[in-house]
Design a protein around this motif. Sequence first.
Motif, PDB file in Angstrom:
ATOM      1  N   PHE A  45       0.884  -1.178   0.000  1.00 57.21           N
ATOM      2  CA  PHE A  45       0.000   0.000   0.000  1.00 57.21           C
ATOM      3  C   PHE A  45       0.913   1.216   0.000  1.00 57.21           C
ATOM      4  O   PHE A  45       1.534   1.549   1.005  1.00 57.21           O
ATOM      5  N   LEU A  46       1.011   1.874  -1.158  1.00 50.39           N
ATOM      6  CA  LEU A  46       1.903   3.002  -1.349  1.00 50.39           C
ATOM      7  C   LEU A  46       1.097   4.279  -1.506  1.00 50.39           C
ATOM      8  O   LEU A  46       0.172   4.344  -2.324  1.00 50.39           O
ATOM      9  N   VAL A  47       1.427   5.287  -0.718  1.00 49.84           N
ATOM     10  CA  VAL A  47       0.847   6.616  -0.899  1.00 49.84           C
ATOM     11  C   VAL A  47       1.871   7.465  -1.649  1.00 49.84           C
ATOM     12  O   VAL A  47       3.030   7.591  -1.222  1.00 49.84           O
ATOM     13  N   LEU A  48       1.439   8.024  -2.781  1.00 46.40           N
ATOM     14  CA  LEU A  48       2.288   8.872  -3.610  1.00 46.40           C
ATOM     15  C   LEU A  48       1.772  10.296  -3.498  1.00 46.40           C
ATOM     16  O   LEU A  48       0.653  10.599  -3.928  1.00 46.40           O
ATOM     17  N   ALA A  49       2.568  11.163  -2.889  1.00 47.33           N
ATOM     18  CA  ALA A  49       2.135  12.531  -2.613  1.00 47.33           C
ATOM     19  C   ALA A  49       3.061  13.528  -3.299  1.00 47.33           C
ATOM     20  O   ALA A  49       4.092  13.178  -3.874  1.00 47.33           O
ATOM     21  N   GLY A  50       2.662  14.790  -3.192  1.00 44.47           N
ATOM     22  CA  GLY A  50       3.452  15.866  -3.783  1.00 44.47           C
ATOM     23  C   GLY A  50       2.565  17.054  -4.071  1.00 44.47           C
ATOM     24  O   GLY A  50       1.340  16.913  -4.201  1.00 44.47           O
ATOM     25  N   ALA A  51       3.162  18.200  -4.166  1.00 41.47           N
ATOM     26  CA  ALA A  51       2.409  19.409  -4.489  1.00 41.47           C
ATOM     27  C   ALA A  51       1.875  19.326  -5.916  1.00 41.47           C
ATOM     28  O   ALA A  51       2.319  18.494  -6.717  1.00 41.47           O
ATOM     29  N   ASN A  52       0.915  20.184  -6.241  1.00 47.14           N
ATOM     30  CA  ASN A  52       0.418  20.240  -7.620  1.00 47.14           C
ATOM     31  C   ASN A  52       1.576  20.518  -8.570  1.00 47.14           C
ATOM     32  O   ASN A  52       2.404  21.393  -8.329  1.00 47.14           O
ATOM     33  N   GLY A 225       9.370  16.739 -10.060  1.00 53.44           N
ATOM     34  CA  GLY A 225       9.600  15.588 -10.919  1.00 53.44           C
ATOM     35  C   GLY A 225      10.617  14.597 -10.416  1.00 53.44           C
ATOM     36  O   GLY A 225      10.979  13.665 -11.149  1.00 53.44           O
ATOM     37  N   GLU A 226      11.060  14.749  -9.178  1.00 55.00           N
ATOM     38  CA  GLU A 226      12.040  13.820  -8.620  1.00 55.00           C
ATOM     39  C   GLU A 226      11.539  13.240  -7.303  1.00 55.00           C
ATOM     40  O   GLU A 226      10.701  13.853  -6.618  1.00 55.00           O
ATOM     41  N   VAL A 227      12.037  12.052  -6.940  1.00 52.21           N
ATOM     42  CA  VAL A 227      11.678  11.459  -5.655  1.00 52.21           C
ATOM     43  C   VAL A 227      12.427  12.205  -4.558  1.00 52.21           C
ATOM     44  O   VAL A 227      13.652  12.170  -4.486  1.00 52.21           O
ATOM     45  N   ALA A 228      11.654  12.899  -3.705  1.00 49.83           N
ATOM     46  CA  ALA A 228      12.258  13.696  -2.647  1.00 49.83           C
ATOM     47  C   ALA A 228      12.197  12.992  -1.297  1.00 49.83           C
ATOM     48  O   ALA A 228      13.049  13.225  -0.434  1.00 49.83           O
ATOM     49  N   VAL A 229      11.188  12.136  -1.111  1.00 46.46           N
ATOM     50  CA  VAL A 229      11.009  11.415   0.148  1.00 46.46           C
ATOM     51  C   VAL A 229      10.555  10.003  -0.192  1.00 46.46           C
ATOM     52  O   VAL A 229       9.707   9.813  -1.071  1.00 46.46           O
ATOM     53  N   ASP A 230      11.100   9.010   0.490  1.00 44.76           N
ATOM     54  CA  ASP A 230      10.716   7.620   0.261  1.00 44.76           C
ATOM     55  C   ASP A 230      11.007   6.833   1.530  1.00 44.76           C
ATOM     56  O   ASP A 230      12.167   6.649   1.895  1.00 44.76           O
ATOM     57  N   GLY A 231       9.947   6.394   2.215  1.00 41.16           N
ATOM     58  CA  GLY A 231      10.180   5.636   3.428  1.00 41.16           C
ATOM     59  C   GLY A 231       8.899   5.281   4.140  1.00 41.16           C
ATOM     60  O   GLY A 231       7.795   5.618   3.684  1.00 41.16           O
ATOM     61  N   PRO A 232       8.999   4.589   5.277  1.00 36.09           N
ATOM     62  CA  PRO A 232       7.809   4.296   6.083  1.00 36.09           C
ATOM     63  C   PRO A 232       7.127   5.595   6.483  1.00 36.09           C
ATOM     64  O   PRO A 232       7.801   6.587   6.779  1.00 36.09           O
ATOM     65  N   PRO A 233       5.800   5.630   6.483  1.00 36.28           N
ATOM     66  CA  PRO A 233       5.091   6.891   6.746  1.00 36.28           C
ATOM     67  C   PRO A 233       5.507   7.584   8.029  1.00 36.28           C
ATOM     68  O   PRO A 233       5.663   8.814   8.035  1.00 36.28           O
ATOM     69  N   VAL A 237       7.059  11.257   7.059  1.00 30.63           N
ATOM     70  CA  VAL A 237       6.221  12.422   7.327  1.00 30.63           C
ATOM     71  C   VAL A 237       7.016  13.570   7.922  1.00 30.63           C
ATOM     72  O   VAL A 237       6.639  14.747   7.783  1.00 30.63           O
ATOM     73  N   GLU A 238       8.137  13.282   8.562  1.00 30.76           N
ATOM     74  CA  GLU A 238       8.948  14.326   9.187  1.00 30.76           C
ATOM     75  C   GLU A 238       9.551  15.280   8.164  1.00 30.76           C
ATOM     76  O   GLU A 238       9.889  16.418   8.488  1.00 30.76           O
ATOM     77  N   ALA A 239       9.679  14.816   6.910  1.00 31.36           N
ATOM     78  CA  ALA A 239      10.325  15.650   5.888  1.00 31.36           C
ATOM     79  C   ALA A 239       9.335  16.390   5.001  1.00 31.36           C
ATOM     80  O   ALA A 239       9.742  17.085   4.061  1.00 31.36           O
ATOM     81  N   LEU A 240       8.051  16.290   5.284  1.00 32.15           N
ATOM     82  CA  LEU A 240       7.053  16.860   4.372  1.00 32.15           C
ATOM     83  C   LEU A 240       7.162  18.367   4.227  1.00 32.15           C
ATOM     84  O   LEU A 240       6.961  18.904   3.133  1.00 32.15           O
ATOM     85  N   GLY A 241       7.459  19.063   5.316  1.00 31.06           N
ATOM     86  CA  GLY A 241       7.531  20.509   5.242  1.00 31.06           C
ATOM     87  C   GLY A 241       8.602  21.007   4.303  1.00 31.06           C
ATOM     88  O   GLY A 241       8.497  22.110   3.754  1.00 31.06           O
ATOM     89  N   GLU A 242       9.608  20.194   4.071  1.00 33.43           N
ATOM     90  CA  GLU A 242      10.718  20.607   3.194  1.00 33.43           C
ATOM     91  C   GLU A 242      10.377  20.483   1.726  1.00 33.43           C
ATOM     92  O   GLU A 242      11.093  20.991   0.864  1.00 33.43           O
ATOM     93  N   VAL A 243       9.289  19.746   1.397  1.00 28.75           N
ATOM     94  CA  VAL A 243       8.963  19.513  -0.024  1.00 28.75           C
ATOM     95  C   VAL A 243       7.571  20.063  -0.374  1.00 28.75           C
ATOM     96  O   VAL A 243       6.984  19.675  -1.380  1.00 28.75           O
ATOM     97  N   GLY A 244       7.072  20.975   0.439  1.00 29.76           N
ATOM     98  CA  GLY A 244       5.841  21.658   0.094  1.00 29.76           C
ATOM     99  C   GLY A 244       4.563  20.865   0.241  1.00 29.76           C
ATOM    100  O   GLY A 244       3.567  21.176  -0.405  1.00 29.76           O
ATOM    101  N   VAL A 245       4.592  19.837   1.092  1.00 29.45           N
ATOM    102  CA  VAL A 245       3.396  19.034   1.335  1.00 29.45           C
ATOM    103  C   VAL A 245       2.939  19.251   2.777  1.00 29.45           C
ATOM    104  O   VAL A 245       3.742  19.164   3.703  1.00 29.45           O
ATOM    105  N   ARG A 246       1.658  19.504   2.930  1.00 30.74           N
ATOM    106  CA  ARG A 246       1.132  19.763   4.263  1.00 30.74           C
ATOM    107  C   ARG A 246       1.132  18.480   5.094  1.00 30.74           C
ATOM    108  O   ARG A 246       0.622  17.454   4.654  1.00 30.74           O
ATOM    109  N   ARG A 247       1.691  18.579   6.265  1.00 33.38           N
ATOM    110  CA  ARG A 247       1.701  17.432   7.164  1.00 33.38           C
ATOM    111  C   ARG A 247       0.300  17.236   7.741  1.00 33.38           C
ATOM    112  O   ARG A 247      -0.345  18.194   8.177  1.00 33.38           O
TER     113      ARG A 247
END
Length: 249
Positions: A45-52, A225-233, A237-247
Amino acid sequence: MIETRGLTHRYDAGPDSDGDNDDGDGGGRVAALADVSLRIPDGEFLVLAGANGSGKSTLVRHFNGLLTPDEGTVTVDGTPVGDDLVAARTRVGMVFQEPRDCFVAATVAADVAFGPENLGLDRAAVDARVEAALAAVEMAGRGGERIDRLSGGEQERVAIAGALAMEPAHLVLDEPFAGLDEPARASVLAHLRGLHRNGTSVVLVTHDLRDVLAPADRLVVLADGEVAVDGPPAEAVEALGEVGVRRPD
């Protein structure tokens, strides 16, 4: 398994583009994905997130050949997608953000039957798949209803059933909660969790991480267009603020 290696996809810059994202090849081409390498094992079960505009939708459209890479490879079960599109589209079921744009029939059962019919299955096999798929999304007995009279959440479930009727190993959903109210969102997510428990891989594309990390095995976030975060949720989740995704709260 779905796997991408060095996947790069470019598109033509529009007439109003300022060129900031030009990939430098001199042709006015913008990189929507740049050197994306990703493995999605069976059963995950993979969640793929990112800003618009981060490349989420572009990425998943390569999984069953709706888009073709400019560079790199995409394989499903070890076979390049372009070598066998039928196999890729059977193994990878896709549900789009606006399911109503993808319906091909007026009634629920007829629409869900469309994919299996195009596999050349006999009537009994098609009917069995339709019945099982509708039961899986709690739409059993509603095959005769008109799709245009269903609620948004019910239409989303019909779209999922249409993908399930192909008996895919992987179910990819691109922003499936768009336009749904909270009860419908909760219902669709509950069905996805059930499908995952029964062995179907789920790739959930979303910019809204509310409630979706609990069932997830993994969180992947794209940025430019690049993988910025990849790991267990819990860790990713700790790195979301650095890539423009709301925690999520």
